[in-house]
Design an enzyme around this catalytic site. Structure first.
Site, PDB file in Angstrom:
ATOM      1  N   HIS A  89      -2.673   9.534   5.105  1.00 10.93           N
ATOM      2  CA  HIS A  89      -3.375   8.326   4.660  1.00 10.93           C
ATOM      3  C   HIS A  89      -4.427   7.957   5.701  1.00 10.93           C
ATOM      4  CE1 HIS A  89       0.189   7.237   1.876  1.00 10.93           C
ATOM      5  NE2 HIS A  89      -0.787   7.831   1.195  1.00 10.93           N
ATOM      6  N   GLU A  92      -4.386   4.985   8.474  1.00 15.63           N
ATOM      7  CA  GLU A  92      -3.233   4.846   9.366  1.00 15.63           C
ATOM      8  C   GLU A  92      -3.530   5.546  10.689  1.00 15.63           C
ATOM      9  OE1 GLU A  92      -0.140   6.321   6.756  1.00 15.63           O
ATOM     10  OE2 GLU A  92      -0.524   4.737   5.297  1.00 15.63           O
ATOM     11  N   ARG A 147      -7.670   4.756   2.086  1.00 15.58           N
ATOM     12  CA  ARG A 147      -6.342   5.395   2.147  1.00 15.58           C
ATOM     13  C   ARG A 147      -6.333   6.835   1.626  1.00 15.58           C
ATOM     14  NH1 ARG A 147      -0.672   3.996   1.037  1.00 15.58           N
ATOM     15  NH2 ARG A 147       0.151   5.149  -0.732  1.00 15.58           N
ATOM     16  N   HIS A 217       3.302   8.183   9.165  1.00 13.45           N
ATOM     17  CA  HIS A 217       2.483   7.135   8.536  1.00 13.45           C
ATOM     18  C   HIS A 217       2.560   5.862   9.374  1.00 13.45           C
ATOM     19  CE1 HIS A 217       2.249   8.785   4.237  1.00 13.45           C
ATOM     20  NE2 HIS A 217       3.055   9.648   4.843  1.00 13.45           N
ATOM     21  N   GLU A 312       7.230   5.501   9.374  1.00 15.23           N
ATOM     22  CA  GLU A 312       6.240   4.431   9.263  1.00 15.23           C
ATOM     23  C   GLU A 312       6.219   3.746  10.623  1.00 15.23           C
ATOM     24  OE1 GLU A 312       4.261   3.798   6.776  1.00 15.23           O
ATOM     25  OE2 GLU A 312       5.210   4.710   5.016  1.00 15.23           O
TER      26      GLU A 312
END
Ligand SMILES: *[C@@H]1O[C@H](CO)[C@@H](O)[C@H](O)[C@H]1NC(C)=O
Ligand SMILES: *[C@@H]1O[C@H](CO)[C@@H](O)[C@H](O)[C@H]1NC(C)=O
Ligand SMILES: *[C@@H]1O[C@H](CO)[C@@H](O)[C@H](O)[C@H]1NC(C)=O
Ligand SMILES: *[C@@H]1O[C@H](CO)[C@@H](O)[C@H](O)[C@H]1NC(C)=O
Ligand SMILES: *[C@@H]1O[C@H](CO)[C@@H](O)[C@H](O)[C@H]1NC(C)=O
Ligand SMILES: [Zn+2]
Length: 378
Positions: A89, A92, A147, A217, A312
């Protein structure tokens, strides 16, 4: 010796610049982020040629070249593979920063750190620093919060497929959109995008050797396990992944099924927290975050890779994708501990001489008076 790492220390120009505010950014478009990462890859393999090689993986929609780095200690032994990709993405930005940090740390410490030295005897590390190169560049040049990739749709009236909805795992079924204007547009079919295809074809080719798939991510502070597309726990047993515990003392009928993948993620989160106290939540995506289909993590697990995780990274929403520069290094440092915990576990589990300790309390079974553990082997 220091000169070996100059390329890296030059690189964090891009790390330091990661969080220019959008207004500063508009005033001075800076194309150096991806350029610097390309240069860094070339440099890092040149100055560490005994350990690092750079390989072609594929082309992006806009015809840029995707490379991965391979860190392999020369050896006659048959080794297995840990895969890690960053930057699927675009916005990020902490993610590609972590992949670079990871490579730097491994190279800097493999001689002195017994854990790294040990796992490098059995495992090769394959690192894709930026999966979505076109999108990453677009997020630097045009839209900080972009994104998706940059594939044109509807005669060029809308752009971008969410590459993490484009893998061939329950593709198009849940948590996606078929509208190409959407942030979660899943593409025209599974693996419709060249970036997805490049990764998927490579992983398929190597899958019997890949023990662990990591995809990085931000944000939210999670370590996510499969699956996103169903709340059913993964029911595939790729080796001794599950233990059935018959718990006596409380109720003989309680037979918890423990998932080793979860257990390892919990150890990783604990290691991460040990550094700066950052708290991560661990669990199946569909249960603790949201449902989605077509993710690379689900796909990697479905095709038989035993350990598959989405990280994440920081934070939990205060700054979100635009993490302040002073958090880049601490985020990388703590994440390093989590990732090496996972790799270390995988190494000890699959290679002779290793020993994985499981105790009732480490399994969250401390209420049991006695536990009968049964390993499920496929
Ligand atoms: C981009 O940023 C780097 C680091 O701050 C700087 O050296 C370089 O001159 C900038 N390039 C452009 C085109 O502004
Ligand atoms: C893609 O780039 C290569 C060189 O890297 C070039 O030969 C080829 O023509 C390009 N293809 C397209 C479609 O632009
Ligand atoms: C795309 O453009 C072509 C030629 O201009 C046209 O025939 C076609 O209907 C367009 N498709 C869409 C989805 O707008
Ligand atoms: C996706 O997976 C299905 C079922 O495993 C398979 O039949 C199909 O060929 C795959 N598609 C692609 C593009 O790999
Ligand atoms: C796709 O989404 C855009 C933006 O939300 C919207 O304007 C458009 O009407 C949608 N198209 C369709 C076919 O639903
Ligand atoms: Zn993401």
């Amino acid at each position: 010796w220091f000169a070996n790492f100059l390329p890296f220390y030059a690189l964090p120009l891009s790390l330091v610049m990661i969080n220019l505010s959008p207004s500063m950014f508009d005033a001075e478009p800076n194309l150096s982020a991806m350029t610097t990462i390309y240069q860094w890859m070339t440099q890092i393999q040149k100055s560490n040629s005994e350990l690092v090689t750079q390989h072609y993986l594929g082309k992006t929609t806009e015809n840029r070249t995707m490379y991965y780095l391979q860190i392999s200690q020369p050896s006659d032994k048959i080794k297995k593979i840990i895969w890690m990709d960053c930057g699927i993405h675009a916005r990020e930005w902490i993610s590609p920063a972590f992949c670079q940090w990871f490579v730097k740390e491994i190279l800097q410490n493999y001689r002195s750190d017994p854990k790294i030295r040990r796992f490098l005897q059995n495992l090769d590390l394959y690192i894709l620093p930026v999966l979505n190169i076109d999108g990453y560049i677009y997020s630097w040049e045009k839209d900080r919060l972009w994104r998706k990739n940059r594939s044109p749709h509807m005669n060029g009236t809308c752009y971008g497929t969410d590459l993490n909805r484009n893998f061939n795992s329950s593709w198009g079924s849940i948590g996606v959109s078929y509208n190409c204007s959407s942030e979660i547009f899943c593409g025209s079919g599974p693996e419709s995008e060249p970036e997805t295809r490049a990764v998927a074809q490579f992983i398929k080719k190597k899958k019997s050797d890949i023990l662990c798939y990591l995809t990085i991510h931000s944000y939210g502070q999670y370590i996510l396990t499969p699956y996103g597309s169903t709340t059913r726990p993964p029911n595939k047993n790729f080796g001794p992944l599950k233990i059935t515990a018959k718990c006596t003392g409380t109720d003989d009928n309680i037979i918890p099924v423990l998932n080793i993948q979860m257990h390892v993620a919990e150890m990783a989160a604990a290691a991460l927290m040990g550094k700066y106290g950052t708290s991560y939540k661990v669990g199946p995506t569909s249960l603790i975050l949201y449902s989605n289909s077509g993710s690379s993590r689900d796909w990697a697990h479905m095709i038989g890779i035993p350990f598959s995780y989405t990280f994440e990274l920081r934070d939990k929403g205060t700054h979100g994708f635009v993490l302040p520069p002073d958090q880049i290094q601490p985020t990388c440092e703590e994440t390093m501990l989590a990732v090496t915990t996972i790799i270390d576990y995988v190494d000890q589990k699959y290679f002779p001489g290793g020993a994985v300790m499981l105790t009732a309390s480490s399994l969250g079974l401390s209420l049991c008076l006695s536990v009968v553990l049964t390993w499920t082997v496929s």
